[in-house]
Design a protein around this motif. Sequence first.
Motif, PDB file in Angstrom:
ATOM      1  N   ALA A  83       0.800  -1.231   0.000  1.00  0.00           N
ATOM      2  CA  ALA A  83       0.000   0.000   0.000  1.00  0.00           C
ATOM      3  C   ALA A  83       0.829   1.276   0.000  1.00  0.00           C
ATOM      4  O   ALA A  83       0.807   2.051   0.957  1.00  0.00           O
ATOM      5  N   PRO A  84       1.574   1.560  -1.090  1.00  0.00           N
ATOM      6  CA  PRO A  84       2.297   2.832  -1.178  1.00  0.00           C
ATOM      7  C   PRO A  84       1.344   4.020  -1.249  1.00  0.00           C
ATOM      8  O   PRO A  84       0.170   3.879  -1.598  1.00  0.00           O
ATOM      9  N   THR A  85       1.854   5.186  -0.952  1.00  0.00           N
ATOM     10  CA  THR A  85       1.111   6.429  -1.184  1.00  0.00           C
ATOM     11  C   THR A  85       1.087   6.706  -2.684  1.00  0.00           C
ATOM     12  O   THR A  85       1.831   6.097  -3.458  1.00  0.00           O
ATOM     13  N   ILE A  86       0.246   7.650  -3.117  1.00  0.00           N
ATOM     14  CA  ILE A  86       0.232   7.973  -4.543  1.00  0.00           C
ATOM     15  C   ILE A  86       1.574   8.565  -4.970  1.00  0.00           C
ATOM     16  O   ILE A  86       2.006   8.390  -6.112  1.00  0.00           O
ATOM     17  N   LYS A  87       2.244   9.248  -4.067  1.00  0.00           N
ATOM     18  CA  LYS A  87       3.574   9.782  -4.393  1.00  0.00           C
ATOM     19  C   LYS A  87       4.570   8.648  -4.620  1.00  0.00           C
ATOM     20  O   LYS A  87       5.362   8.674  -5.567  1.00  0.00           O
ATOM     21  N   LYS A  88       4.522   7.637  -3.762  1.00  0.00           N
ATOM     22  CA  LYS A  88       5.425   6.494  -3.916  1.00  0.00           C
ATOM     23  C   LYS A  88       5.097   5.727  -5.185  1.00  0.00           C
ATOM     24  O   LYS A  88       5.998   5.304  -5.922  1.00  0.00           O
ATOM     25  N   TRP A  89       3.791   5.532  -5.467  1.00  0.00           N
ATOM     26  CA  TRP A  89       3.415   4.864  -6.719  1.00  0.00           C
ATOM     27  C   TRP A  89       3.947   5.657  -7.915  1.00  0.00           C
ATOM     28  O   TRP A  89       4.425   5.064  -8.895  1.00  0.00           O
ATOM     29  N   ASN A  90       3.885   6.967  -7.843  1.00  0.00           N
ATOM     30  CA  ASN A  90       4.395   7.807  -8.906  1.00  0.00           C
ATOM     31  C   ASN A  90       5.875   7.525  -9.162  1.00  0.00           C
ATOM     32  O   ASN A  90       6.321   7.417 -10.313  1.00  0.00           O
TER      33      ASN A  90
ATOM     34  N   TYR B  38      -4.811  -1.005  -2.932  1.00  0.00           N
ATOM     35  CA  TYR B  38      -3.376  -1.147  -2.694  1.00  0.00           C
ATOM     36  C   TYR B  38      -2.680   0.212  -2.669  1.00  0.00           C
ATOM     37  O   TYR B  38      -1.475   0.307  -2.891  1.00  0.00           O
ATOM     38  N   THR B  39      -3.453   1.258  -2.400  1.00  0.00           N
ATOM     39  CA  THR B  39      -2.891   2.596  -2.269  1.00  0.00           C
ATOM     40  C   THR B  39      -3.298   3.188  -0.926  1.00  0.00           C
ATOM     41  O   THR B  39      -4.486   3.220  -0.597  1.00  0.00           O
ATOM     42  N   ALA B  40      -2.324   3.620  -0.163  1.00  0.00           N
ATOM     43  CA  ALA B  40      -2.610   4.225   1.149  1.00  0.00           C
ATOM     44  C   ALA B  40      -3.481   5.458   0.975  1.00  0.00           C
ATOM     45  O   ALA B  40      -3.242   6.290   0.094  1.00  0.00           O
ATOM     46  N   GLY B  41      -4.500   5.575   1.817  1.00  0.00           N
ATOM     47  CA  GLY B  41      -5.368   6.743   1.791  1.00  0.00           C
ATOM     48  C   GLY B  41      -6.480   6.695   0.776  1.00  0.00           C
ATOM     49  O   GLY B  41      -7.281   7.640   0.690  1.00  0.00           O
ATOM     50  N   ALA B  42      -6.583   5.612   0.005  1.00  0.00           N
ATOM     51  CA  ALA B  42      -7.642   5.510  -0.997  1.00  0.00           C
ATOM     52  C   ALA B  42      -8.989   5.229  -0.337  1.00  0.00           C
ATOM     53  O   ALA B  42      -9.070   4.825   0.820  1.00  0.00           O
ATOM     54  N   THR B  43     -10.043   5.439  -1.099  1.00  0.00           N
ATOM     55  CA  THR B  43     -11.409   5.230  -0.617  1.00  0.00           C
ATOM     56  C   THR B  43     -11.795   3.772  -0.813  1.00  0.00           C
ATOM     57  O   THR B  43     -11.819   3.287  -1.946  1.00  0.00           O
ATOM     58  N   LEU B  44     -12.094   3.070   0.293  1.00  0.00           N
ATOM     59  CA  LEU B  44     -12.457   1.658   0.187  1.00  0.00           C
ATOM     60  C   LEU B  44     -13.968   1.484   0.348  1.00  0.00           C
ATOM     61  O   LEU B  44     -14.551   1.900   1.347  1.00  0.00           O
ATOM     62  N   PHE B  45     -14.558   0.850  -0.633  1.00  0.00           N
ATOM     63  CA  PHE B  45     -15.991   0.601  -0.695  1.00  0.00           C
ATOM     64  C   PHE B  45     -16.316  -0.767  -0.101  1.00  0.00           C
ATOM     65  O   PHE B  45     -15.420  -1.552   0.215  1.00  0.00           O
TER      66      PHE B  45
END
Length: 755
Positions: free
Chosen positions: A92-99, A130-137
């Motif tokens: 679960a990386p942040t969007i910055k790490k995924w970038n 698999y992204t930290a801080g994402a919206t989980l439904f």
Amino acid sequence: MKKTILLLFVIILCPKSSWSQDSKAQKSEINQKVSDLLSKMSIEEKIGQMTQITVTNFEAKGKPGVFDMAKLREAIQTYHIGSILNVPNPGAPTIKKWNEVITTISNEANKTRLKIPVLYGIDAIHGSSYTAGATLFPQQIGIAATFNTEIARKGAEISAYETRASSIPWVFSPDLDLPRNPSWSRIWESFGEDAYLSSQMGKAMVEGFEGNNVAFKYHVASCMKHFIGYGSTTTGKDRTPSIIPERVLRQFDLTIYQAAIKAGAKSIMVSSGEINGTPIHASKHLITDILKTELGFEGVVVTDWKDIIYLHSRHKVAETNRDAVRIAVLAGIDMSMVPEDYTFYTDLLDLVAKGEVPVSRIDDAVSRILQMKFKLNLFQDTVANLKDYPKFGSPEFISEAYNAAAESITLLKNNDAVLPLAKNEKILVTGPTANSMKYLNGGWSYNWQGENSDTYAADKFTILEALMDKAGHENVLYTQGADFATFNDAEIEKTVELGKSASKIILCLGEKNYTETPGDISNLYITESQSRLALALSKLNKPIILVLNEGRPRLISNFEDKMNAVIQCYLPGNEGARALADILFGTINPSGKLPYNYPRYPNSLEKYNRKHTESLEDEEQNNDAKYEKSYSPQFEFGSGLSYTTFAYSNLKIDKSEINDTDDLIVTVDVKNTGKLAGKEAVLLYLSDNYASITPEVKALKRFTKISLVPNETKTIIFTLNQKDLQFVNNDLKWISEKGTFKIQIEKLTKEFLLK
């Protein structure tokens, strides 16, 4: 009295760009680009495009999440790999790490001769999970329980936005499996036991993911899974064999994929299982003849994890791994999720060199892969500009996840109106699922088995925390009472003693987090430790509200009659506890309905659309001994209560007789006869009274979700077409037969004649 008319129709989504990606002009342009690029590629570069490797293969030893550039360079420069999947360690990386991750991969791909971008895929199962801080439904089974396709579409649209914010253009979703055994560990990833409900929900999710143009920066390519029959294992255990006649496969399972393909799904993942002794990865009949040729699927066919290897090591239909590669590629596989070595690449290269796999099959596979890359605009843009995604994890998105959870949670029992709770009641909250985010989210949440939800979702409410926030800490007592596997008599006694001080008990039972084979069970009953806790508390003679937080229907028949209310939460996601608390206290009126039969006994697992011979009544006699009633689920498909009441009336059809080209218009009035506003899922069932293939007792053919204020009436209009009257015969043809059909909505029925 207010009265409105609701007309059901297909919503045509507004395009996000000036032309649809599936337009003839765009298809022609992309086909030309693919043809030009293919003509420049070596056989090594082509086979590399068919190879998918997990990202953790490229990590430096002892440095989780850090690339060993020599390994990455070897993969892209030497083996020309076309796709990478999965999540870097530790998850679960942040969007910055995924970038940063995608930028590194993209930069390496740009050093190759042809600069073909790498296609990154991820398991975005209930949000960009698999992204930290994402919206989980809610997980898919909960989305199905809403009976609201707009919720499915909107959730997928938000998931696409947040996945693209992670610089990832491809999601392995939706799950279109049709489970037939309730013990299967992936039921919660599906839309339940009904093919029509699944097809409509799957279609809506594909539309949400892809929009009109997957090149648009807020959309992703979807991947239907798992083609086909995966959810119907005879043992109920994951990745074990299925026995499904092709007639049955065509009438039910295949229709779900047809709807998603028609909606434009760009890829499909093949089932890890086998049907009638043939692994799907080895079936040219299913992959090439039916999927690609008959259904006209033009997208990418990708394997599941190691499944070509498993043709040799598990299924034993290939004597060597090389044979497995040959069988799978000739069957129609386009991309191999290898995913941890280069055996697929080297074996396929050798097979082509020796003429055992034709270059034409390679060109077909690579053309499909390149088409998807062009459609995703990856040749121009592979890395997200984070400034373009200000709504990532926003209150707006969180609100949508909350609404989805609120519409999914299903009230199955409410004796003597024990719910909703009064504001200042003293309540005991207990049970193993009461105080952890793991059990609200389930698997595929931050990591594979969902073990890290309490860390990554620490800012979200557990059930206990949501109830404390709602009722006040001073009004909530808590003790765990038992865990999933073991019980402690002293702990149970402590819980019972604490219960004496409460006016009502919220008993939170269910399952631990799991998916796939780690979720296999041998006993469908809820665990003994939880059952003992429920029975012990029932002796207090205090009202007990049973809250089920589970991925599949664990049997509760040994204590359900002692519960005053039963609520099924499924796996409602990060906002599920808030929604549950609001339902328990009446801020939200529940409106979910079961997307499966909840069985009563382990040897009575009939589906709602059973055959008539599965419904033998107990008055039938055999040697003067009565049969036990053969159909008696704990709760039937479509069950779900509200805090208000709805009355159905004036069921009408526009014709009592139709020919084989006519549509049939069905209308019914639904009135809110209670004192609260509420939502109601209106379900239309159809029965073919007599047929040459034994008919189902009833089958869902239409549904919609409506909102009604007190005393408001809406007239619902459904249109049935000829396909709704058809079934697949023994010649594998869709046919309808003359005779009488019955429509049922709630308890109202109407019959008509097909001449």
